[in-house]
Motif scaffolding. Structure first.
Motif, PDB file in Angstrom:
ATOM      1  N   VAL A 208       0.861  -1.193   0.000  1.00 10.55           N
ATOM      2  CA  VAL A 208       0.000   0.000   0.000  1.00 10.55           C
ATOM      3  C   VAL A 208       0.893   1.237   0.000  1.00 10.55           C
ATOM      4  O   VAL A 208       1.999   1.225   0.540  1.00 10.55           O
TER       5      VAL A 208
ATOM      6  N   MET B  52      -4.473   6.394   1.968  1.00  9.32           N
ATOM      7  CA  MET B  52      -4.051   5.226   1.205  1.00  9.32           C
ATOM      8  C   MET B  52      -4.464   5.379  -0.257  1.00  9.32           C
ATOM      9  O   MET B  52      -5.562   5.844  -0.555  1.00  9.32           O
TER      10      MET B  52
ATOM     11  N   ASP C 265      -4.963   0.697  -3.941  1.00 14.31           N
ATOM     12  CA  ASP C 265      -4.455  -0.197  -2.899  1.00 14.31           C
ATOM     13  C   ASP C 265      -5.544  -0.535  -1.880  1.00 14.31           C
ATOM     14  O   ASP C 265      -5.541  -1.633  -1.309  1.00 14.31           O
ATOM     15  N   GLU C 266      -6.459   0.402  -1.629  1.00 11.96           N
ATOM     16  CA  GLU C 266      -7.609   0.095  -0.771  1.00 11.96           C
ATOM     17  C   GLU C 266      -8.401  -1.071  -1.351  1.00 11.96           C
ATOM     18  O   GLU C 266      -8.859  -1.959  -0.613  1.00 11.96           O
TER      19      GLU C 266
ATOM     20  N   VAL D 101      -6.516  -4.263  -0.652  1.00 14.15           N
ATOM     21  CA  VAL D 101      -6.702  -4.711   0.732  1.00 14.15           C
ATOM     22  C   VAL D 101      -8.074  -5.360   0.894  1.00 14.15           C
ATOM     23  O   VAL D 101      -8.202  -6.437   1.506  1.00 14.15           O
TER      24      VAL D 101
ATOM     25  N   VAL E  15       0.003  -6.204   5.228  1.00 16.62           N
ATOM     26  CA  VAL E  15       0.154  -4.976   4.438  1.00 16.62           C
ATOM     27  C   VAL E  15       1.580  -4.470   4.611  1.00 16.62           C
ATOM     28  O   VAL E  15       2.171  -4.566   5.693  1.00 16.62           O
TER      29      VAL E  15
ATOM     30  N   SER F 202       4.261  -1.122   3.380  1.00 12.92           N
ATOM     31  CA  SER F 202       4.387   0.186   2.751  1.00 12.92           C
ATOM     32  C   SER F 202       5.848   0.599   2.727  1.00 12.92           C
ATOM     33  O   SER F 202       6.598   0.325   3.667  1.00 12.92           O
TER      34      SER F 202
ATOM     35  N   THR G 191      -0.888   5.022   7.055  1.00 16.17           N
ATOM     36  CA  THR G 191      -1.484   4.234   5.971  1.00 16.17           C
ATOM     37  C   THR G 191      -1.563   2.763   6.357  1.00 16.17           C
ATOM     38  O   THR G 191      -2.574   2.093   6.108  1.00 16.17           O
TER      39      THR G 191
ATOM     40  N   THR H  99      -4.315   2.159   8.754  1.00 16.40           N
ATOM     41  CA  THR H  99      -5.612   2.095   8.066  1.00 16.40           C
ATOM     42  C   THR H  99      -5.868   0.680   7.567  1.00 16.40           C
ATOM     43  O   THR H  99      -6.974   0.146   7.706  1.00 16.40           O
ATOM     44  N   GLY H 100      -4.832   0.055   7.002  1.00 11.63           N
ATOM     45  CA  GLY H 100      -4.968  -1.331   6.550  1.00 11.63           C
ATOM     46  C   GLY H 100      -5.250  -2.278   7.693  1.00 11.63           C
ATOM     47  O   GLY H 100      -6.067  -3.203   7.575  1.00 11.63           O
TER      48      GLY H 100
ATOM     49  N   ALA I 131      -6.454  -6.176   8.234  1.00  6.76           N
ATOM     50  CA  ALA I 131      -5.189  -6.883   7.992  1.00  6.76           C
ATOM     51  C   ALA I 131      -4.612  -7.381   9.309  1.00  6.76           C
ATOM     52  O   ALA I 131      -4.848  -6.807  10.374  1.00  6.76           O
TER      53      ALA I 131
ATOM     54  N   ALA J   7       1.570  -5.668   9.735  1.00  8.99           N
ATOM     55  CA  ALA J   7       1.999  -4.562   8.883  1.00  8.99           C
ATOM     56  C   ALA J   7       3.515  -4.442   8.920  1.00  8.99           C
ATOM     57  O   ALA J   7       4.139  -4.621   9.969  1.00  8.99           O
TER      58      ALA J   7
END
Length: 249
Positions: A7, A35, A39-40, A43, A60, A62, A71, A74-75, A80, A83
């Motif tokens: 993302v 984001m 990519d949203e 996800v 996720v 980044s 970001t 948010t995932g 998710a 990260a």
């Protein structure tokens, strides 16, 4: 099955872009970031596959500055499981992004990588294809529909002539188009929980990648202002203006 979803942190699509006074790029001071919309969708598709029992874990990742944590969270708030932040300042071009993601893939061993077909800030549309080439995996680009089977995945993609369906063996790369799904909103409780989840922080050097700037931005300009419309009194006047002024007919 494990799914990896890269993302990117970009300027929010609702924000009016401002160009720097010297034309060197886009002014990011005090601008809302979010984001990347593609990519949203990636996800969301990974989470749908997990909810359908096709995957056990969604990760996720980044690549960007420390602020990219927002970001990633948010995932996490969307659903998710883990990260990973690969800290890198400045612009990271698609080839280096693909090389870093290759290292992440080799470390995590996912069977499926789902990413947006492009980012709305640079519109390069290169990372997914480059990653597939570096890994030697198959790729289903511009996905309109994704159907998992035993060891394979059918990707329906939009082409000029309509829709095309390709069957890919796992592991594989999928890049998402806008009409694949409608991303869910993260609930407030999940947002609060995501703030407390730890992130795995890495650097490009951890994957043997040296970030290089191969491209130089010569100039950035705003689109030309749109001309005001006019009213015409008759069809004959409209045809005359289209023919003699606009040169359209």
């Amino acid at each position: 099955m494990k799914i990896l979803v890269p993302v990117k942190r970009v300027v929010d699509y609702n924000v009016k872009i401002r160009v720097k006074a010297d034309g060197s790029g886009v002014d990011l001071n005090n601008v809302k970031m979010s984001m990347n919309p593609f990519d949203e969708i990636a996800v969301e598709e990974a989470l749908k596959l997990k909810e359908a029992g096709k995957a056990e874990e969604v990760i996720v990742v980044s690549i960007g500055p420390d602020k990219a944590q927002e970001t990633l969270r948010t995932g996490l708030a969307m659903g998710a499981d883990r990260a990973i932040l690969v800290q890198a300042e400045g612009t990271v071009e698609p080839l280096d992004v693909a090389k870093i993601l290759k290292g992440v893939v080799e470390a995590e061993n996912p069977e499926l990588v789902i990413l947006g077909k492009q980012a709305i800030d640079d519109d390069s549309n290169q990372t997914g294809q480059m990653l597939a080439a570096l890994l030697g995996w198959g790729q289903g680009t511009f996905a309109f529909k994704v159907e998992m089977a035993d060891g394979t995945v059918d990707v329906t993609r939009e082409v000029d002539g309509g829709l095309q369906t390709v069957k890919l063996n796992l592991p594989t790369i999928i890049t998402t188009d806008l009409r694949l799904n409608q991303p869910r909103y993260a609930s407030l409780p999940n947002i609060m929980k995501a703030k407390k989840k730890p992130l795995d922080v890495k650097t490009p050097g951890d994957f043997g990648v040296e970030v290089k700037n191969r491209l130089t931005v010569l100039e950035t300009t705003e689109p030309a202002p749109r001309k005001a419309g006019i009213k015409v009194g008759s069809v004959a006047e409209l045809v005359d203006k289209l023919k003699n002024e606009a040169g359209a007919i």
